[in-house]
Design a protein around this motif. Structure first.
Motif, short mmCIF file in Angstrom:
data_model
loop_
_atom_site.label_atom_id
_atom_site.label_comp_id
_atom_site.label_asym_id
_atom_site.label_seq_id
_atom_site.Cartn_x
_atom_site.Cartn_y
_atom_site.Cartn_z
N ASP A 263 0.83 -1.21 0.00
CA ASP A 263 0.00 0.00 0.00
C ASP A 263 0.86 1.26 0.00
OD1 ASP A 263 -2.31 -1.50 -0.03
OD2 ASP A 263 -2.54 -1.49 2.15
N ASP B 183 -8.55 0.70 -4.26
CA ASP B 183 -9.14 1.40 -3.13
C ASP B 183 -9.17 2.89 -3.48
OD1 ASP B 183 -9.91 2.50 -0.75
OD2 ASP B 183 -8.20 1.79 0.41
N GLU B 184 -10.36 3.47 -3.54
CA GLU B 184 -10.47 4.88 -3.91
C GLU B 184 -9.79 5.79 -2.92
OE1 GLU B 184 -13.98 7.94 -5.28
OE2 GLU B 184 -14.07 5.82 -5.82
N ALA B 185 -9.71 5.35 -1.66
CA ALA B 185 -9.05 6.19 -0.63
C ALA B 185 -7.57 6.39 -0.97
CB ALA B 185 -9.21 5.55 0.74
N ALA B 186 -6.92 5.33 -1.48
CA ALA B 186 -5.51 5.44 -1.86
C ALA B 186 -5.33 6.42 -2.99
CB ALA B 186 -4.98 4.06 -2.25
N ALA C 264 -12.11 4.52 -8.62
CA ALA C 264 -11.40 3.26 -8.41
C ALA C 264 -12.28 2.11 -8.90
CB ALA C 264 -11.07 3.07 -6.93
#
Length: 278
Positions: free
Chosen positions: A243, A270-273, A265
């Motif tokens: 990650d 993962d859209e947060a990444a 995403a």
């Protein structure tokens, strides 16, 4: 930053070639730019070719090894990776490579291009070979009135060509799509659905993929960048968890681009990444 062991990380540093003089050796892919920069700047390197559909990195790496201009392996999964790296850590081996690099002629075309521009402007070409050394201070003569008029007549065409290039050059992406764990028909379907949802023209969409199957993305007409997938050798060599590696690569890819309007995403991404990198 530096940790307790003295490791220094150059974060989001581009171009890295500005710092090559600080390193005794480099481990690098054998892409066109990195490969020729390392040879031109005389840096002993271990070339680790990456598989690309349009670029034979493995052939470059083999040539460097055969010519004594560097060390090479077949790819990131090669069992000889540590052996070749240990060899490059030997100062005598590096000195031998450095000697071969120092003797390497690296024409860059700059002189030929400058001479052509001088001739185009109505001047005279610079002397070649030893005569050039005798006449370093050659200058642009004025040229005849006819030559001057011919040159001026070409200026509007040159300006028009430059304007066209600026108009048709790729514009910054409005939508960035992180597509992980997808390839082939599945990647093509997901990208098509995302394009319909984003309602942006394909040329304004950037897809970041961990698949080396680029054909679906070419057919879709989108721009794309590659990041190594989880479990591949390159993330392992970077140290730390995947990650963190992914976040660092995303930051490098997006660092020089304007902030996109939206980030999407798909697949295992993962859209947060992606949002954190933007």
């Amino acid at each position: 930053m530096a940790d307790a062991a003295g490791l220094v990380e150059l974060d989001a540093t581009y171009p890295m070639s500005r710092y090559y003089a600080a390193f005794d050796l480099v481990v690098s892919a054998a892409g066109y730019n990195a490969y020729h920069e390392l040879l031109a700047l005389r840096v002993p390197a271990l070339f680790v070719p990456m598989t690309r559909e349009t670029d034979d990195q493995a052939a470059r790496a083999r040539h460097a090894a055969t010519a004594g201009l560097g060390r090479a392996v077949d790819g990131p999964a090669s069992g000889r990776l540590e052996t070749e790296l240990d060899a490059l850590l030997d100062a005598d081996v590096r000195d031998g490579i450095a000697t071969n690099l120092a003797a390497l002629e690296m024409p860059d075309g700059a002189r030929e291009a400058a001479d052509w521009l001088v001739e185009l402007a109505g001047g005279e070409r610079a002397p070649a070979g030893g005569e050039r050394e005798k006449q370093r201070n050659w200058h642009l003569p004025g040229g005849s009135p006819r030559e001057t008029l011919e040159f001026l007549a070409r200026v509007p065409r040159g300006v028009a060509a430059l304007g066209k290039q600026l108009i048709v050059s790729p514009r910054p992406p409005r939508t960035v799509v992180l597509a992980l764990g997808l390839s082939g028909p599945e990647l093509e379907r997901e990208v098509a659905a995302t394009l319909a949802r984003a309602q942006d023209p394909p040329e304004r969409v950037l897809v970041i993929t961990d698949s080396l199957d680029f054909a679906p993305l070419r057919r879709a007409g989108v721009g794309f960048e590659y990041v190594p997938a989880r479990g591949e050798r390159q993330p392992d060599l970077a140290g730390g968890d995947y990650d963190s590696f992914l976040r660092s690569r995303l930051e490098l890819i997006l660092a020089e681009r304007p902030r996109p309007r939206r980030a999407i995403a798909i697949g295992a991404a993962d859209e947060a990444a992606l949002q954190a990198a933007i």
